[in-house]
Write a protein that holds these residues in place. Structure first.
Motif, mmCIF file in Angstrom:
data_model
loop_
_atom_site.group_PDB
_atom_site.id
_atom_site.type_symbol
_atom_site.label_atom_id
_atom_site.label_comp_id
_atom_site.label_asym_id
_atom_site.label_seq_id
_atom_site.Cartn_x
_atom_site.Cartn_y
_atom_site.Cartn_z
ATOM 1 N N LEU A 106 37.243 46.232 23.816
ATOM 2 C CA LEU A 106 36.732 44.969 23.279
ATOM 3 C C LEU A 106 37.831 43.907 23.256
ATOM 4 N N LEU A 107 39.027 44.302 22.813
ATOM 5 C CA LEU A 107 40.142 43.354 22.777
ATOM 6 C C LEU A 107 40.547 42.918 24.183
ATOM 7 N N ALA A 108 40.477 43.854 25.143
ATOM 8 C CA ALA A 108 40.815 43.509 26.528
ATOM 9 C C ALA A 108 39.825 42.488 27.079
ATOM 10 N N GLU A 109 38.533 42.654 26.735
ATOM 11 C CA GLU A 109 37.526 41.690 27.173
ATOM 12 C C GLU A 109 37.783 40.327 26.547
ATOM 13 N N LYS A 110 38.127 40.315 25.252
ATOM 14 C CA LYS A 110 38.431 39.052 24.584
ATOM 15 C C LYS A 110 39.643 38.378 25.214
ATOM 16 N N LYS A 111 40.635 39.176 25.541
ATOM 17 C CA LYS A 111 41.843 38.632 26.175
ATOM 18 C C LYS A 111 41.508 38.024 27.540
ATOM 19 N N GLU A 112 40.680 38.774 28.312
ATOM 20 C CA GLU A 112 40.300 38.274 29.635
ATOM 21 C C GLU A 112 39.498 36.975 29.517
ATOM 22 N N GLU A 113 38.585 36.898 28.538
ATOM 23 C CA GLU A 113 37.814 35.674 28.334
ATOM 24 C C GLU A 113 38.729 34.512 27.951
ATOM 25 N N ARG A 114 39.713 34.790 27.104
ATOM 26 C CA ARG A 114 40.610 33.722 26.658
ATOM 27 C C ARG A 114 41.474 33.201 27.804
ATOM 28 N N GLU A 115 41.798 34.061 28.730
ATOM 29 C CA GLU A 115 42.637 33.647 29.857
ATOM 30 C C GLU A 115 41.904 32.707 30.800
ATOM 31 N N HIS A 116 40.581 32.604 30.647
ATOM 32 C CA HIS A 116 39.806 31.700 31.489
ATOM 33 C C HIS A 116 39.901 30.250 31.036
ATOM 34 N N TYR A 117 40.470 30.015 29.850
ATOM 35 C CA TYR A 117 40.566 28.661 29.333
ATOM 36 C C TYR A 117 41.917 28.049 29.721
ATOM 37 N N PHE A 118 41.869 27.006 30.526
ATOM 38 C CA PHE A 118 43.083 26.306 30.919
ATOM 39 C C PHE A 118 42.706 24.901 31.379
ATOM 40 N N THR A 119 43.696 24.046 31.449
ATOM 41 C CA THR A 119 43.489 22.669 31.888
ATOM 42 C C THR A 119 44.115 22.491 33.258
ATOM 43 N N LYS A 120 43.280 22.103 34.207
ATOM 44 C CA LYS A 120 43.778 21.972 35.575
ATOM 45 C C LYS A 120 42.818 21.114 36.370
ATOM 46 N N HIS A 121 43.368 20.284 37.276
ATOM 47 C CA HIS A 121 42.524 19.483 38.138
ATOM 48 C C HIS A 121 41.800 20.386 39.142
ATOM 49 N N PRO A 122 40.581 20.014 39.532
ATOM 50 C CA PRO A 122 39.836 20.834 40.500
ATOM 51 C C PRO A 122 40.603 21.026 41.805
ATOM 52 N N THR A 123 40.533 22.217 42.328
ATOM 53 C CA THR A 123 41.220 22.551 43.576
ATOM 54 C C THR A 123 40.212 23.136 44.555
ATOM 55 N N ASP A 124 40.312 22.715 45.803
ATOM 56 C CA ASP A 124 39.413 23.228 46.843
ATOM 57 C C ASP A 124 39.905 24.613 47.277
ATOM 58 N N LEU A 125 39.149 25.641 46.925
ATOM 59 C CA LEU A 125 39.515 27.019 47.271
ATOM 60 C C LEU A 125 38.557 27.626 48.292
ATOM 61 N N SER A 126 37.807 26.773 48.982
ATOM 62 C CA SER A 126 36.808 27.292 49.921
ATOM 63 C C SER A 126 37.442 28.103 51.041
ATOM 64 N N HIS A 127 38.698 27.754 51.407
ATOM 65 C CA HIS A 127 39.343 28.487 52.509
ATOM 66 C C HIS A 127 39.729 29.912 52.103
ATOM 67 N N LEU A 128 39.636 30.218 50.798
ATOM 68 C CA LEU A 128 39.980 31.556 50.323
ATOM 69 C C LEU A 128 38.756 32.450 50.128
ATOM 70 N N GLU A 129 37.557 31.856 50.294
ATOM 71 C CA GLU A 129 36.347 32.623 50.064
ATOM 72 C C GLU A 129 36.169 33.697 51.133
ATOM 73 N N LYS A 130 35.721 34.847 50.692
ATOM 74 C CA LYS A 130 35.463 35.955 51.608
ATOM 75 C C LYS A 130 34.065 36.498 51.349
ATOM 76 N N ASP A 131 33.314 36.687 52.421
ATOM 77 C CA ASP A 131 31.964 37.253 52.296
ATOM 78 C C ASP A 131 32.072 38.778 52.404
ATOM 79 N N VAL A 132 32.632 39.364 51.337
ATOM 80 C CA VAL A 132 32.860 40.802 51.347
ATOM 81 C C VAL A 132 32.222 41.405 50.104
ATOM 82 N N THR A 133 31.495 42.466 50.290
ATOM 83 C CA THR A 133 30.920 43.200 49.160
ATOM 84 C C THR A 133 31.431 44.628 49.201
ATOM 85 N N TRP A 134 31.606 45.173 48.059
ATOM 86 C CA TRP A 134 32.111 46.549 47.946
ATOM 87 C C TRP A 134 30.957 47.465 47.599
ATOM 88 N N ASP A 135 30.516 48.225 48.584
ATOM 89 C CA ASP A 135 29.408 49.148 48.387
ATOM 90 C C ASP A 135 29.963 50.471 47.851
#
Length: 243
Positions: A106-135
């Motif tokens: 539970l604490l690890a999930e809370k920590k991971e959720e908290r790490e999602h909060y940051f201030t940053k200008h939008p960045t184009d990351l489309s060149h990093l997208e991968k159409d990969v699924t893990w079956d």
């Protein structure tokens, strides 16, 4: 000899909880015979792989055998409610460990959720997208990989002279990981057995095996087999870095 942490088991209590959940055992009424047998199978598997077993696993094995033996002894002619259940202490430790484990997750999930909060200008990351699924259905479990490891080990034993050479260990897990990574940079997948010439020292085979386990656990590779006894393929995972 090599020391590793088996998949997600952080100690004997963690392994016991895994077995209890896997076989749907009532934690308040543990059938010690079946639980002890399943636990000992894991310990014997670690010995067969020539992996160092932490002393705490062996201590727990002794405790399980002792509890099992006590339950086999004839019951005294006293009120059954006054009889001390030899499983009571083990059950208490398991419940306490289970609670701590759930709180940790539970604490690890809370920590991971908290790490999602940051201030940053939008960045184009489309060149990093991968159409990969893990079956996950195409991924082998640890048992199939162990069988493949045993096949390599047996073939190596047939081609190895019956002499003893004392040499300084020089082949590391990092080198084995780099070897697998180099193969996958040139090919999307390759045959597991192509890693070996069957003339290398046993330590190199073990080192390759441990490197593949770590890479599979981190999602860098997938390990696939179309059907039983077919060749095993090492495939790029979702976290594989071509750079």
């Amino acid at each position: 000899m090599y020391e590793v942490k088996l998949d997600a088991f952080n100690g004997p209590l963690d392994l016991l909880l895994h077995l209890i959940q896997k076989y749907e055992i009532d934690i308040y009424d543990i059938p010690m015979k079946s639980l002890t047998e399943q636990y000992m199978q894991y310990v014997h598997a670690m010995k067969q792989l020539e992996i160092n077993i932490a002393s705490e696993y062996l201590v727990m094995a002794s405790e399980l055998l002792m509890i099992k033996s006590k339950l086999l002894l004839p019951q005294h002619d006293v009120d059954e409610y006054l009889e001390e259940d030899p499983r009571e202490d083990l059950v208490g430790r398991l419940i306490e460990y289970q609670n701590y484990k759930e709180y940790t997750e539970l604490l690890a999930e809370k920590k991971e959720e908290r790490e999602h909060y940051f201030t940053k200008h939008p960045t184009d990351l489309s060149h990093l997208e991968k159409d990969v699924t893990w079956d996950q259905s195409q991924t082998l479990d640890l048992t199939d990989l162990i069988v493949a490891y045993q096949r390599v080990k047996n073939r190596l034993a047939l081609n190895t002279p019956k002499t003893v050479d004392i040499v300084k260990e020089s082949f590391t897990i990092q080198q084995a990981t780099e070897k697998v990574t180099t193969q996958l940079k040139h090919h999307t997948s390759f045959n597991f057995f192509s890693l070996f010439t069957f003339s290398e020292p046993l330590e190199q085979v073990v080192t390759h095996f441990l490197a593949i386990l770590e890479m599979s656990k981190s999602g860098q590779i997938n390990i696939e087999q179309v059907k039983n006894f077919d060749d095993i393929r090492i495939v790029r995972g979702v976290n594989f870095n071509l750079g």
